[in-house]
Motif scaffolding. Structure first.
Motif, PDB file in Angstrom:
ATOM      1  N   ALA A  60       0.828  -1.205   0.000  1.00 11.64           N
ATOM      2  CA  ALA A  60       0.000   0.000   0.000  1.00 11.64           C
ATOM      3  C   ALA A  60       0.861   1.254   0.000  1.00 11.64           C
ATOM      4  O   ALA A  60       0.571   2.230  -0.715  1.00 11.64           O
ATOM      5  N   ALA A  61       1.962   1.244   0.776  1.00 16.30           N
ATOM      6  CA  ALA A  61       2.851   2.410   0.827  1.00 16.30           C
ATOM      7  C   ALA A  61       3.518   2.645  -0.526  1.00 16.30           C
ATOM      8  O   ALA A  61       3.689   3.789  -0.964  1.00 16.30           O
ATOM      9  N   ALA A  62       3.900   1.554  -1.200  1.00 15.17           N
ATOM     10  CA  ALA A  62       4.550   1.686  -2.502  1.00 15.17           C
ATOM     11  C   ALA A  62       3.598   2.286  -3.537  1.00 15.17           C
ATOM     12  O   ALA A  62       3.971   3.180  -4.311  1.00 15.17           O
ATOM     13  N   PHE A  63       2.359   1.806  -3.565  1.00 18.34           N
ATOM     14  CA  PHE A  63       1.391   2.357  -4.514  1.00 18.34           C
ATOM     15  C   PHE A  63       1.037   3.804  -4.169  1.00 18.34           C
ATOM     16  O   PHE A  63       0.797   4.629  -5.051  1.00 18.34           O
ATOM     17  N   TRP A  64       1.010   4.127  -2.877  1.00 24.52           N
ATOM     18  CA  TRP A  64       0.758   5.506  -2.461  1.00 24.52           C
ATOM     19  C   TRP A  64       1.865   6.426  -2.957  1.00 24.52           C
ATOM     20  O   TRP A  64       1.615   7.592  -3.296  1.00 24.52           O
ATOM     21  N   ARG A  65       3.098   5.900  -3.021  1.00 26.36           N
ATOM     22  CA  ARG A  65       4.230   6.676  -3.545  1.00 26.36           C
ATOM     23  C   ARG A  65       4.211   6.765  -5.068  1.00 26.36           C
ATOM     24  O   ARG A  65       5.030   7.459  -5.654  1.00 26.36           O
ATOM     25  N   GLY A  66       3.330   6.028  -5.723  1.00 27.45           N
ATOM     26  CA  GLY A  66       3.236   6.102  -7.179  1.00 27.45           C
ATOM     27  C   GLY A  66       3.914   4.979  -7.913  1.00 27.45           C
ATOM     28  O   GLY A  66       4.207   5.107  -9.116  1.00 27.45           O
ATOM     29  N   ALA A  67       4.191   3.850  -7.257  1.00 31.42           N
ATOM     30  CA  ALA A  67       4.835   2.720  -7.916  1.00 31.42           C
ATOM     31  C   ALA A  67       3.935   2.164  -9.015  1.00 31.42           C
ATOM     32  O   ALA A  67       2.709   2.111  -8.874  1.00 31.42           O
ATOM     33  N   ALA A  68       4.555   1.732 -10.100  1.00 33.05           N
ATOM     34  CA  ALA A  68       3.800   1.186 -11.230  1.00 33.05           C
ATOM     35  C   ALA A  68       3.460  -0.280 -10.987  1.00 33.05           C
ATOM     36  O   ALA A  68       4.197  -0.996 -10.305  1.00 33.05           O
ATOM     37  N   MET A  69       2.347  -0.726 -11.559  1.00 32.13           N
ATOM     38  CA  MET A  69       1.912  -2.112 -11.429  1.00 32.13           C
ATOM     39  C   MET A  69       2.748  -3.005 -12.351  1.00 32.13           C
ATOM     40  O   MET A  69       2.806  -2.767 -13.563  1.00 32.13           O
ATOM     41  N   PRO A  70       3.420  -4.018 -11.848  1.00 31.51           N
ATOM     42  CA  PRO A  70       4.204  -4.926 -12.698  1.00 31.51           C
ATOM     43  C   PRO A  70       3.284  -5.833 -13.522  1.00 31.51           C
ATOM     44  O   PRO A  70       2.064  -5.854 -13.331  1.00 31.51           O
ATOM     45  N   SER A  71       3.880  -6.619 -14.400  1.00 29.89           N
ATOM     46  CA  SER A  71       3.116  -7.552 -15.217  1.00 29.89           C
ATOM     47  C   SER A  71       2.629  -8.723 -14.370  1.00 29.89           C
ATOM     48  O   SER A  71       3.213  -9.029 -13.317  1.00 29.89           O
ATOM     49  N   PRO A  72       1.565  -9.413 -14.801  1.00 23.74           N
ATOM     50  CA  PRO A  72       1.084 -10.586 -14.052  1.00 23.74           C
ATOM     51  C   PRO A  72       2.160 -11.648 -13.867  1.00 23.74           C
ATOM     52  O   PRO A  72       2.221 -12.301 -12.815  1.00 23.74           O
ATOM     53  N   THR A  73       3.006 -11.842 -14.864  1.00 20.82           N
ATOM     54  CA  THR A  73       4.076 -12.839 -14.751  1.00 20.82           C
ATOM     55  C   THR A  73       5.056 -12.467 -13.646  1.00 20.82           C
ATOM     56  O   THR A  73       5.453 -13.316 -12.829  1.00 20.82           O
ATOM     57  N   ALA A  74       5.449 -11.179 -13.618  1.00 22.24           N
ATOM     58  CA  ALA A  74       6.379 -10.721 -12.581  1.00 22.24           C
ATOM     59  C   ALA A  74       5.759 -10.852 -11.196  1.00 22.24           C
ATOM     60  O   ALA A  74       6.429 -11.244 -10.234  1.00 22.24           O
ATOM     61  N   ILE A  75       4.473 -10.541 -11.083  1.00 18.19           N
ATOM     62  CA  ILE A  75       3.777 -10.661  -9.793  1.00 18.19           C
ATOM     63  C   ILE A  75       3.757 -12.114  -9.330  1.00 18.19           C
ATOM     64  O   ILE A  75       4.021 -12.424  -8.156  1.00 18.19           O
ATOM     65  N   GLY A  76       3.468 -13.022 -10.252  1.00 22.99           N
ATOM     66  CA  GLY A  76       3.446 -14.440  -9.907  1.00 22.99           C
ATOM     67  C   GLY A  76       4.802 -14.955  -9.454  1.00 22.99           C
ATOM     68  O   GLY A  76       4.899 -15.723  -8.481  1.00 22.99           O
ATOM     69  N   LEU A  77       5.874 -14.540 -10.141  1.00 26.55           N
ATOM     70  CA  LEU A  77       7.223 -14.958  -9.763  1.00 26.55           C
ATOM     71  C   LEU A  77       7.609 -14.402  -8.394  1.00 26.55           C
ATOM     72  O   LEU A  77       8.220 -15.098  -7.578  1.00 26.55           O
ATOM     73  N   ALA A  78       7.237 -13.142  -8.131  1.00 23.91           N
ATOM     74  CA  ALA A  78       7.537 -12.539  -6.831  1.00 23.91           C
ATOM     75  C   ALA A  78       6.784 -13.254  -5.713  1.00 23.91           C
ATOM     76  O   ALA A  78       7.326 -13.482  -4.625  1.00 23.91           O
ATOM     77  N   ALA A  79       5.521 -13.606  -5.987  1.00 25.40           N
ATOM     78  CA  ALA A  79       4.723 -14.303  -4.974  1.00 25.40           C
ATOM     79  C   ALA A  79       5.322 -15.671  -4.662  1.00 25.40           C
ATOM     80  O   ALA A  79       5.415 -16.076  -3.490  1.00 25.40           O
ATOM     81  N   LEU A  80       5.751 -16.403  -5.687  1.00 32.65           N
ATOM     82  CA  LEU A  80       6.364 -17.713  -5.476  1.00 32.65           C
ATOM     83  C   LEU A  80       7.675 -17.588  -4.713  1.00 32.65           C
ATOM     84  O   LEU A  80       7.942 -18.362  -3.779  1.00 32.65           O
TER      85      LEU A  80
END
Length: 355
Positions: free
Chosen positions: A205-225
């Motif tokens: 939430a803090a990162a998005f509040w600072r204006g961070a961009a949304m990564p691709s679904p693939t990158a999100i999945g790899l980070a979650a794993l």
């Protein structure tokens, strides 16, 4: 060949601590490849959130098949400790690190991150009065010296604002490690799940509040794993190691993570091996040898104690059960009668006596 009595106090705490260090150590080189797609703070939050969501899935799967963990649940009295753990280790530590990395060099940050092991041991020894002898100190010093040699860039250390923030992050994690020991009797998956979900959500939430961009679904999945394995499973193993080894020894073994990460970078990222890696390996191997050959044995007294945790019926658990048969391991509220005996031991759940 290691004798049974010596082996018994090394197992399973030492393998658990090593496993935690291996998983966490490999996270750094793997996460490096994701930084091109992530804001650093968003990646930190994503790793924790992935850990929490993955472990929550494990909890639901266990319940769905009717095989809940044989672990003691968290109690209402544990909630203040849990809140402090989430705040110190899951929110303040990562936030201080990210802010510090924005203000200091990578060389400074790499060296200063080795302070986590030192802070963990110092707090365990000086604040919580955990037994720390000369052999343990020598082994920990060798491991920390190896970690420092591994990250040394030959340009000295600059104590700028960023460096102080990184040092503050290490202090926060040192506090986190020691407070987590107070909950090491309880289900480690539940602890790690709550920490991952709450801390991950705050940083995302803090990162998005600072204006961070949304990564691709693939990158999100790899980070979650990666978060599930490198943060979540690693944290579960760390908590279990705390249960068997105490904070100082678990923290010392965990300090091997930078060396493991460097080895992983060579194997996975094809980085060239260096002389400082060899020097660090020798220092760390010496420290591990000192720890593995530590033999702390003396006549000691167990005062009468009532508590709950996962256990089997061994020399410290001689109570009866109303129901038969009993499946081991199991967790329930039980009483320890006063006992005086001698055997090799670490400052685990049953050996937190004074010296």
């Amino acid at each position: 060949m290691i004798g049974t009595r010596l082996f018994s106090h090394l197992w399973p705490g030492v393998p658990l601590a090593f496993g935690s260090a291996v998983l966490f150590g490999m996270t750094a080189p793997l996460a490096k490849g994701l930084l091109a797609a992530f804001d650093p703070q968003l990646l930190a939050g994503g790793l924790y959130l992935g850990a929490g969501l993955g472990l929550a899935g494990v909890v639901f799967a266990r319940r769905a098949v009717g095989r809940p963990a044989a672990e003691a649940p968290l109690r209402r009295a544990d909630l203040p400790w849990l809140a402090a753990i989430v705040l110190a280790g899951g929110v303040l530590g990562p936030l201080a690190l990210m802010e510090g990395l924005n203000r200091t060099s990578a060389a400074n940050a790499s060296l200063l991150l080795n302070l986590e092991g030192l802070a963990t041991m110092a707090i365990a020894w000086l604040v919580f009065r955990e037994n720390v002898d000369a052999r343990l100190l020598a082994g920990a010093a060798a491991i920390l010296a190896g970690a420092a040699a591994l990250s040394w860039q030959g340009r000295g250390l600059s104590l700028d604002t960023g460096a102080l923030l990184v040092a503050g992050a290490c202090l926060a994690w040192g506090v986190d490690n020691n407070l987590t020991r107070k909950l090491s009797f309880a289900d480690p998956v539940s602890i790690a799940t709550i920490k991952g979900l709450v801390a991950g959500a705050v940083n995302v939430a803090a990162a998005f509040w600072r204006g961070a961009a949304m990564p691709s679904p693939t990158a999100i999945g790899l980070a979650a794993l990666l978060g599930f394995l490198g943060v979540g499973v690693s944290l579960v193993l760390f908590i279990l190691a705390l249960r068997h080894l105490g904070t100082a020894r678990t923290g010392a073994y965990f300090s091997l993570a930078p060396f493991i990460g460097a080895l992983a970078a060579i194997g996975l990222l094809h980085e060239a091996p260096t002389m400082k890696l060899a020097v660090a390996g020798v220092m760390m191997a010496a420290g591990v040898w000192l720890h593995l050959t530590e033999r702390h044995e003396h006549d000691h007294e167990h005062e009468a104690l009532d508590h709950a945790h996962a256990h089997v019926h061994d020399e410290h658990h001689q109570h009866g059960h109303d129901e038969q048969p009993v499946v081991e391991p199991h967790a329930h509220w039980h009483r320890h009668a006063r006992l005086i005996h001698a055997h090799p031991h670490y400052p685990d759940l049953h050996h937190r006596h004074m010296h």
